[in-house]
Design a protein around this motif. Structure first.
Motif, PDB file in Angstrom:
ATOM      1  N   LYS A  93      -8.328  89.556 -27.434  1.00 41.47           N
ATOM      2  CA  LYS A  93      -8.949  89.091 -26.189  1.00 41.47           C
ATOM      3  C   LYS A  93     -10.043  90.046 -25.740  1.00 41.47           C
ATOM      4  O   LYS A  93     -11.155  89.616 -25.377  1.00 41.47           O
ATOM      5  CB  LYS A  93      -7.884  88.982 -25.099  1.00 41.47           C
ATOM      6  CG  LYS A  93      -8.425  88.692 -23.700  1.00 41.47           C
ATOM      7  CD  LYS A  93      -7.306  88.689 -22.661  1.00 41.47           C
ATOM      8  CE  LYS A  93      -6.668  90.059 -22.526  1.00 41.47           C
ATOM      9  NZ  LYS A  93      -5.603  90.060 -21.494  1.00 41.47           N
ATOM     10  N   ASP A  97     -13.995  89.237 -25.526  1.00 41.37           N
ATOM     11  CA  ASP A  97     -14.652  89.263 -24.222  1.00 41.37           C
ATOM     12  C   ASP A  97     -15.858  90.190 -24.193  1.00 41.37           C
ATOM     13  O   ASP A  97     -16.833  89.926 -23.477  1.00 41.37           O
ATOM     14  CB  ASP A  97     -13.657  89.664 -23.127  1.00 41.37           C
ATOM     15  CG  ASP A  97     -12.764  88.515 -22.693  1.00 41.37           C
ATOM     16  OD1 ASP A  97     -13.020  87.375 -23.110  1.00 41.37           O
ATOM     17  OD2 ASP A  97     -11.812  88.756 -21.933  1.00 41.37           O
ATOM     18  N   TYR A 123      -8.307  79.721 -26.661  1.00 43.44           N
ATOM     19  CA  TYR A 123      -7.782  79.485 -25.319  1.00 43.44           C
ATOM     20  C   TYR A 123      -6.653  78.459 -25.373  1.00 43.44           C
ATOM     21  O   TYR A 123      -6.567  77.662 -26.312  1.00 43.44           O
ATOM     22  CB  TYR A 123      -8.891  78.949 -24.401  1.00 43.44           C
ATOM     23  CG  TYR A 123      -9.977  79.945 -24.071  1.00 43.44           C
ATOM     24  CD1 TYR A 123      -9.686  81.128 -23.392  1.00 43.44           C
ATOM     25  CD2 TYR A 123     -11.309  79.690 -24.409  1.00 43.44           C
ATOM     26  CE1 TYR A 123     -10.689  82.035 -23.075  1.00 43.44           C
ATOM     27  CE2 TYR A 123     -12.314  80.587 -24.097  1.00 43.44           C
ATOM     28  CZ  TYR A 123     -11.999  81.760 -23.431  1.00 43.44           C
ATOM     29  OH  TYR A 123     -12.986  82.649 -23.116  1.00 43.44           O
ATOM     30  N   ARG A 129      -5.442  83.095 -25.742  1.00 44.74           N
ATOM     31  CA  ARG A 129      -6.503  83.971 -25.245  1.00 44.74           C
ATOM     32  C   ARG A 129      -6.633  83.842 -23.729  1.00 44.74           C
ATOM     33  O   ARG A 129      -6.717  82.741 -23.183  1.00 44.74           O
ATOM     34  CB  ARG A 129      -7.831  83.613 -25.913  1.00 44.74           C
ATOM     35  CG  ARG A 129      -9.008  84.467 -25.423  1.00 44.74           C
ATOM     36  CD  ARG A 129     -10.320  84.022 -26.049  1.00 44.74           C
ATOM     37  NE  ARG A 129     -11.445  84.757 -25.478  1.00 44.74           N
ATOM     38  CZ  ARG A 129     -12.719  84.496 -25.726  1.00 44.74           C
ATOM     39  NH1 ARG A 129     -13.046  83.522 -26.574  1.00 44.74           N
ATOM     40  NH2 ARG A 129     -13.679  85.209 -25.154  1.00 44.74           N
ATOM     41  N   VAL A 131      -8.368  83.945 -20.069  1.00 46.10           N
ATOM     42  CA  VAL A 131      -9.651  83.403 -19.619  1.00 46.10           C
ATOM     43  C   VAL A 131     -10.319  84.387 -18.673  1.00 46.10           C
ATOM     44  O   VAL A 131      -9.806  84.668 -17.591  1.00 46.10           O
ATOM     45  CB  VAL A 131      -9.464  82.042 -18.918  1.00 46.10           C
ATOM     46  CG1 VAL A 131     -10.812  81.478 -18.482  1.00 46.10           C
ATOM     47  CG2 VAL A 131      -8.745  81.067 -19.852  1.00 46.10           C
ATOM     48  N   SER A 133     -14.187  84.597 -18.868  1.00 45.87           N
ATOM     49  CA  SER A 133     -15.583  84.462 -19.283  1.00 45.87           C
ATOM     50  C   SER A 133     -16.567  84.796 -18.169  1.00 45.87           C
ATOM     51  O   SER A 133     -17.683  85.251 -18.438  1.00 45.87           O
ATOM     52  CB  SER A 133     -15.845  83.051 -19.812  1.00 45.87           C
ATOM     53  OG  SER A 133     -15.531  82.078 -18.829  1.00 45.87           O
ATOM     54  N   ASN A 142     -21.006  83.829 -17.738  1.00 44.01           N
ATOM     55  CA  ASN A 142     -21.119  82.390 -17.436  1.00 44.01           C
ATOM     56  C   ASN A 142     -22.545  81.859 -17.515  1.00 44.01           C
ATOM     57  O   ASN A 142     -22.872  80.842 -16.900  1.00 44.01           O
ATOM     58  CB  ASN A 142     -20.515  82.052 -16.069  1.00 44.01           C
ATOM     59  CG  ASN A 142     -19.029  81.755 -16.169  1.00 44.01           C
ATOM     60  OD1 ASN A 142     -18.467  81.683 -17.260  1.00 44.01           O
ATOM     61  ND2 ASN A 142     -18.378  81.576 -15.027  1.00 44.01           N
ATOM     62  N   LEU A 148     -16.308  77.871 -22.333  1.00 41.08           N
ATOM     63  CA  LEU A 148     -14.875  77.680 -22.509  1.00 41.08           C
ATOM     64  C   LEU A 148     -14.586  76.515 -23.456  1.00 41.08           C
ATOM     65  O   LEU A 148     -13.684  76.598 -24.303  1.00 41.08           O
ATOM     66  CB  LEU A 148     -14.196  77.452 -21.165  1.00 41.08           C
ATOM     67  CG  LEU A 148     -14.233  78.632 -20.186  1.00 41.08           C
ATOM     68  CD1 LEU A 148     -13.554  78.254 -18.879  1.00 41.08           C
ATOM     69  CD2 LEU A 148     -13.578  79.868 -20.791  1.00 41.08           C
TER      70      LEU A 148
END
Length: 277
Positions: A93, A97, A123, A129, A131, A133, A142, A148
């Motif tokens: 993760k 990220d 996800y 995973r 979340v 983002s 974003n 996503l």
């Protein structure tokens, strides 16, 4: 007006028919980067290689260091790939990220291990995973539209086969849905076969070629680590799609040794001192 960005290609994009045609049909070639220095990474990324394999398994690289190298490599042509320290959902993760789009998971010894790796990169409901983002470089905070929903298409998961048990399970590992490719590690494979340090032993080479053939039959791409040019070519001739042919630290070690041999070895008796006229 919101800023909309697109992410660059990941490793699997090197193996589309279009990408292969653009390379004239040749296999992809890349190298390890282990020093952790962003300048070294930038130099390697702009040298003309197809990809760089940033090694967080055997090199002293943490999250911040890897992110700096991803930024240094960005825009220079070579696809950055990150090898994780191990299969750990939290680490997967975090590395995703921070912006790693292509991951190599080491020591995958079974289809169950491969399935766990797939769950880690996806996800829910497919995976686990977390979340984040909106907070992370992965989605450029974003600014990547529909990240996503599209993350699975933007990422590449490569699992590393590097034990005798993994060789026996190679076809089942490669066939796991969500595994994009397989990377063979001859050094650990040799050790698991009782041939520590003898990765060019005929039995090890034969095992690597068995994996190449098994993976190719599943339709996935497969690569191997081989610093010796003749060995690398032999694996390419056996069907490998990509080959890892060097490392920044190894190039520096051999290059400095060559300088020392040329300039620091004792002079022959009667020879003029180096630098004299």
């Amino acid at each position: 007006m919101p800023i909309r960005l697109e992410l660059p290609p990941s490793l699997k994009d090197l193996f589309t028919e279009t990408a292969r045609a653009e390379r004239g049909g040749r296999a992809a070639a890349g190298m390890f980067v282990c020093s952790g220095d962003p300048t070294v990474t930038e130099i390697c990324a702009s040298a003309g290689l197809d990809y760089l394999l940033i090694d967080a398994e055997h090199a002293p690289l943490g999250l911040e260091t890897v992110q700096a190298q991803l930024r240094a490599a960005a825009g220079h042509g070579a696809v950055p790939v990150v090898r994780l320290p191990g299969l750990d959902e939290v680490l997967v993760k975090q590395y995703l990220d921070l912006g790693a789009q292509s991951l190599v998971v080491p020591m995958v010894n079974s289809a169950a291990d491969a399935e766990a790796a797939v769950r880690a990169v996806h996800y829910p409901p497919r995976g686990v995973r977390g979340v984040g983002s909106a907070l992370a470089r992965s989605a450029r905070w974003n600014r990547v539209p529909d990240y996503l929903e599209r993350a699975a298409d933007l990422l590449t998961l490569v699992v590393q086969v590097e034990s005798a048990a993994a060789v026996a399970a190679a076809a089942r590992i490669a066939a796991v849905d969500g595994v994009d490719g397989v990377f063979v590690g001859p050094s650990d494979l040799a050790a698991s076969m009782g041939l520590l340090g003898r990765q060019t032993h005929p039995d090890v080479v034969a095992a690597v070629k068995d994996v190449i053939a098994a993976v190719r039959r599943t339709g996935k791409f497969v690569g191997v680590n081989a610093f010796v040019p003749d060995q690398a070519q032999d694996y390419l001739d056996a069907g490998a799609d990509f080959v890892n042919v060097g490392a920044d630290v190894a190039l520096l070690a051999r290059g400095t040794e060559a300088l020392a041999d040329a300039w620091c070895a004792p002079a022959e008796p009667g020879a003029a001192p180096r630098g004299s006229y």
